[in-house]
Scaffold this active site. Structure first.
Site, PDB file in Angstrom:
ATOM      1  N   HIS A 162       0.622  -1.144  -0.050  1.00 29.76           N
ATOM      2  CA  HIS A 162       0.066  -0.237   0.058  1.00 29.76           C
ATOM      3  C   HIS A 162       0.747   1.326  -0.109  1.00 29.76           C
ATOM      4  O   HIS A 162       1.964   1.089   0.691  1.00 29.76           O
ATOM      5  CB  HIS A 162      -0.886   0.135   1.371  1.00 29.76           C
ATOM      6  N   ASN A 194       7.914  -4.294   3.843  1.00 32.17           N
ATOM      7  CA  ASN A 194       6.423  -3.911   3.624  1.00 32.17           C
ATOM      8  C   ASN A 194       5.701  -4.377   5.008  1.00 32.17           C
ATOM      9  O   ASN A 194       5.071  -3.918   5.830  1.00 32.17           O
ATOM     10  CB  ASN A 194       5.904  -4.867   2.512  1.00 32.17           C
TER      11      ASN A 194
END
Length: 320
Positions: A162, A194
């Site tokens: 994201h 991440n």
């Protein structure tokens, strides 16, 4: 021709050349701002605002022209632009406004140029959303030629990372679901990045809402050069999937926090897209904001003069 008829004529002409008029208006807005800066009279807005054609913008030059154009000449230029571009622009549709964030999409790399969010403590306290109901899905507002697909990520070894963090958009289920559009994703190393250090940075940004009444954050990818054995610098990055989705070498976040008394403070971070020791302090990744601007070809928060920032990366600027 009387005044009323002249006004109607001008309005009609501008309407028929709306796209050219938009370009012209944007041009004169930039010109006026530069003139104000030259004269030391730049007007600084109280809030950064969303990055629609101004707050985050491509750092491109334009040719200066004489001041005080007559309305007729403006209409003439707008009409000429409309004539030249009669059958459409190659690109202008890269800005996407979702319900709780805004992004600029890089159609060549299939990854956003930047994603912009506005956070407050109140907007983060809601928790009646269910992340398990969210699904990664292609953004059908993007032309199929430039769209990334879930199949691009399958077997690549990279996470769908994201840019606008899902945890920043809990006020409504739909808001969180929109963060799962692949236009908001970038290939990110999973373990060590991440799922770990990048996640720490996202949580840190959310915690800033306990200090500032408003937090504005811009996130995006970087493709940085590296010196190789022959002594020359090259920009090299992997692409994945049938759509050749670019794998950024680094990611950035540029943050502006506004205090209850109106002071503005900025922080800027760059992290390599690689495993990072989770014990590494986030401050190790702070960089001067202008270094990101030069690398990304963008100007961040350009409606705020840097001398109006009371702190940059936690250090007093000397203006306050």
């Amino acid at each position: 021709m009387n005044i009323s008829r002249r006004v109607i004529f001008n309005l009609t002409t501008l309407t028929s050349a709306s796209l050219g008029g938009w370009y012209l208006g944007r041009y004169f807005e930039q010109k006026q701002r530069l003139n104000e800066e030259d004269n030391g009279t730049t007007q600084i807005q109280k809030m950064p605002g969303l990055p629609l054609f101004g707050t985050v913008s491509a750092a491109t030059p334009f040719t200066p022209v004489e001041k005080n154009f007559e309305m007729g000449l403006k209409v003439s230029i707008a009409t000429r632009v409309s004539e030249i571009m009669k059958y459409g622009f190659p690109g202008l549709d890269h800005v996407r406004s979702y319900e709780d964030f805004v992004l600029s999409y890089d159609r060549r790399n299939r990854v956003a140029h930047w994603v912009f969010e506005h956070l407050t403590k109140e907007r983060l306290k809601y928790s009646e959303v269910d992340r398990s109901k969210c699904e990664f899905k292609p953004d059908e507002s993007i032309h199929p030629f430039f769209r990334s697909e879930n199949t691009d990520y399958k077997g690549s070894g990279y996470d769908r990372g994201h840019l606008a963090a899902a945890g920043n958009h809990k006020i409504e289920q739909k808001h969180m679901e929109q963060t799962f559009f692949l236009s908001n994703m970038a290939p990110q190393v999973g373990v060590g990045f991440n799922r770990d250090s990048w996640n720490r940075l996202e949580k840190y940004v959310r915690k800033l809402t306990n200090i500032y009444k408003d937090v504005y954050v811009c996130t995006g990818p970087l493709y940085l050069p590296k010196k190789e054995a022959n002594g020359k610098k090259y920009v090299r990055y992997e692409v994945i999937g049938a759509n050749h989705v670019a794998v950024p070498t680094h990611f950035y976040k540029v943050i502006v926090g506004e205090t209850s008394d109106g002071k503005l403070e900025m922080e800027a971070f760059v992290m390599p897209n690689a495993p990072i020791d989770d014990n590494t302090p986030l401050t190790n990744f702070q960089v001067p904001p202008e270094s990101i601007e030069r690398a990304a070809g963008l100007l961040f928060f350009d409606r705020i003069s840097r001398d109006k920032l009371s702190k940059i990366n936690g250090k007093t600027t000397g203006w306050f």
